[in-house]
Every structure is written in structure tokens, then in C-alpha cells.
Design a protein around this motif. Sequence first.
Motif, PDB file in Angstrom:
ATOM      1  N   ALA A  53      57.640 -12.846  75.248  1.00  0.00           N
ATOM      2  CA  ALA A  53      57.570 -11.685  74.345  1.00  0.00           C
ATOM      3  C   ALA A  53      56.170 -11.105  74.395  1.00  0.00           C
ATOM      4  O   ALA A  53      55.233 -11.723  74.924  1.00  0.00           O
ATOM      5  CB  ALA A  53      57.928 -12.103  72.915  1.00  0.00           C
ATOM      6  N   LEU A  54      56.017  -9.897  73.850  1.00  0.00           N
ATOM      7  CA  LEU A  54      54.715  -9.235  73.842  1.00  0.00           C
ATOM      8  C   LEU A  54      53.754  -9.928  72.883  1.00  0.00           C
ATOM      9  O   LEU A  54      54.079 -10.156  71.725  1.00  0.00           O
ATOM     10  CB  LEU A  54      54.896  -7.768  73.425  1.00  0.00           C
ATOM     11  N   THR A  55      52.564 -10.249  73.391  1.00  0.00           N
ATOM     12  CA  THR A  55      51.494 -10.813  72.575  1.00  0.00           C
ATOM     13  C   THR A  55      50.412  -9.752  72.402  1.00  0.00           C
ATOM     14  O   THR A  55      49.962  -9.159  73.394  1.00  0.00           O
ATOM     15  CB  THR A  55      50.873 -12.055  73.233  1.00  0.00           C
ATOM     16  N   ILE A  56      50.003  -9.522  71.149  1.00  0.00           N
ATOM     17  CA  ILE A  56      48.977  -8.505  70.877  1.00  0.00           C
ATOM     18  C   ILE A  56      47.712  -9.155  70.328  1.00  0.00           C
ATOM     19  O   ILE A  56      47.763  -9.897  69.340  1.00  0.00           O
ATOM     20  CB  ILE A  56      49.503  -7.452  69.875  1.00  0.00           C
ATOM     21  N   PHE A  57      46.594  -8.862  70.986  1.00  0.00           N
ATOM     22  CA  PHE A  57      45.285  -9.335  70.555  1.00  0.00           C
ATOM     23  C   PHE A  57      44.518  -8.133  69.990  1.00  0.00           C
ATOM     24  O   PHE A  57      44.426  -7.090  70.642  1.00  0.00           O
ATOM     25  CB  PHE A  57      44.469  -9.879  71.730  1.00  0.00           C
ATOM     26  N   LEU A  58      43.964  -8.294  68.806  1.00  0.00           N
ATOM     27  CA  LEU A  58      43.118  -7.260  68.211  1.00  0.00           C
ATOM     28  C   LEU A  58      41.685  -7.788  68.198  1.00  0.00           C
ATOM     29  O   LEU A  58      41.419  -8.863  67.657  1.00  0.00           O
ATOM     30  CB  LEU A  58      43.575  -6.942  66.783  1.00  0.00           C
ATOM     31  N   PHE A  59      40.763  -7.021  68.791  1.00  0.00           N
ATOM     32  CA  PHE A  59      39.366  -7.443  68.868  1.00  0.00           C
ATOM     33  C   PHE A  59      38.514  -6.604  67.923  1.00  0.00           C
ATOM     34  O   PHE A  59      38.581  -5.372  67.947  1.00  0.00           O
ATOM     35  CB  PHE A  59      38.840  -7.288  70.297  1.00  0.00           C
TER      36      PHE A  59
END
Length: 329
Positions: free
Chosen positions: A117-123
Motif C-alpha cells: 500500500a502507499l506509504t506517506i512520509f511527511l518531513f
Amino acid sequence: MSFFKKLRESVSKTTETVTHKFMSGLSKTSSSLVGAMDAVFTRNKIDEELYEELEDILIGADVGVDTTMEIVDRLRQEVKERRIKDPAELKPLMSEILVELLQGDDGETVVNVQEGALTIFLFVGVNGVGKTTTIGKLAHHYKQQGKKVLLAAGDTFRAGAIEQLEVWGERVGVDVIRHQAGSDPAAVMYDAVQAAKARGCDILLCDTAGRLQNKVNLMEELKKVHRVIGREVPDAPHESLLVLDATTGQNAMQQAKMFNDATNLTGIVLTKMDGTAKGGIALAIRRELEVPVKWIGLGEKMDDLQPFDAEQFVHALFGKDIEAEVAEG
């Protein structure tokens, strides 16, 4: 050569490479922190003066006062319970305490990547800490693993930030979703999430602004970005990572507290660890914020950004080769 022998040799070579990176990247902190400790551990006896010297050394390495007190108190307790008399025995004991502190209650630090599944990283993080470079290196890391990666240029406050991310996209070979400078960052994130879904991406890495001239505006903007991402992908962002420049020491701690209040951080990326003799900030952040360090920058090369490993970190500081210890054990 059998398959299993090849596999063992491959794993061994990888472990050696990572161990070398940690030892090389942490050499300044090691020589400063542990070098000073060695002088204490060669004293004739364990007394109050020894503990006070250790406190001074730890505080001087940016471990922080509260964290230093906890470390020294635990050392006192272990010395008493184990009836240790020889100061030379304190070095492995200190190593043990630091590993436990860095691991926290969770034990091993794991990066939350969604399989299939899509993994989202917020920096997040202030300007100049290496945020965009970190995103580029992580894009390379995950692309090397065969994952389809997409970047989101959410720092619309600076045109230079968008261009810098595009340079990294070209260098690594991944696309960048961008709007014009001055656009709404939340709109960029919305488009990036839709694009990542449509293209069947595995990883979406999202950059954000780091200006501090107006903290209130920045924090509200980050909260909005967080809400938009979470609305489009339940439980996302899966990682909210604060990028900190380790060379700024206790100043990094103040930044961490500020961003943690705004975005519920899941982890820290410590950059430029190879450029500081005060790497104790990793210990202070782990204990005082209860946020794990998940990645650590040990140099300028593409693969010098490494997943954080508490044992590798501490053993590198104390100049021990983990493989040798495992072989002996």
C-alpha cells in the motif's frame, strides 16, 4: 559456493559496511565523549568525584542535564547492585545503559512502511538542516529497494526549495509533484497523494516549509497539510519525521519540542552527525521527547543516510565491533 554460504557472506559484508559507516561517521563524538570517559574509567576507585566528572562530560556532549542525571543515577544503581569496585568495568556498563535509553520502551526502532500500500512520509524542520537532501537520499534508498517513489514539493514559500527537490528527483530518477512558488502547500499535498495513488506508487515523500519568521503561520500550515493527507489516506502520514542538524546541539532540542507540538512526530532524522563532537543530542531527544531517532546522517554520500540502530550507534561510540562481539558470544 552454496546459496547459503553466499547469503551469509553478503549479510556479513553489509553488516561490516554499516558498522564502518557508523564508526567513521561518529568518530568526532567518539573521540570527544568516550575519549574523555576513558580518563575517568582509569581512575583508582569509584567515588563521588568520578560520577561528577561523568556528569560534566555528558553535559558537555549535549546529552542534556535531565538525561545526564538519569544516566548517572542508573549507573550508580547498577554499580551498587552488581557490587562493582573497578572503574574499568564502568565502560561496558555505560554502553549497556545508553543502548537501553536509545531503544526506549519500544525496543528496536522500526520505520512504518506499509507493505502493498502507499506509504506517506511527511518531513518537517527549519531551513538549512538538510531536509531536502534527506528526502533525496531516502528516495534513493527506497528506489534501490525496488519501490516506486514520488516526491511532493510542499515548501512553496521558497522557489529555491522546489528547484532543489527537482534536482534531487532528476538525480535519483523519480518524479516531483510541484506547484508554483507561493501556492497553498496543502493543495500540493492533495495533488501529490492523488498522483501517487493513480501511478501505483509505494512511497510518497513530502517536503514542507521551514521558515520560522512566523511560527504560528508555519505550525497552522503544517497542521492543515497533516489533515489533508490524513483525509485522503487513512492513518497517513505514516511517518512524520523532524529533520534536525546535529551540529546545532541543544538548539535542535528546542526545535524538536516546537514541531512535536504541531505535528505529533513519529521520528527524528539527525543529519550531519559526522560533523559534530556533540552527538549526545541523540540521547537527549530520545529521552526528553520520547520520540525515536529513525535515520542518521553519517556523511555526504548518497548511502550515508542510515536507518538508526541504537546498538550500532553506541558500539561505534565506544569503538567496539559488533560482529566481533557476536562471534565471541
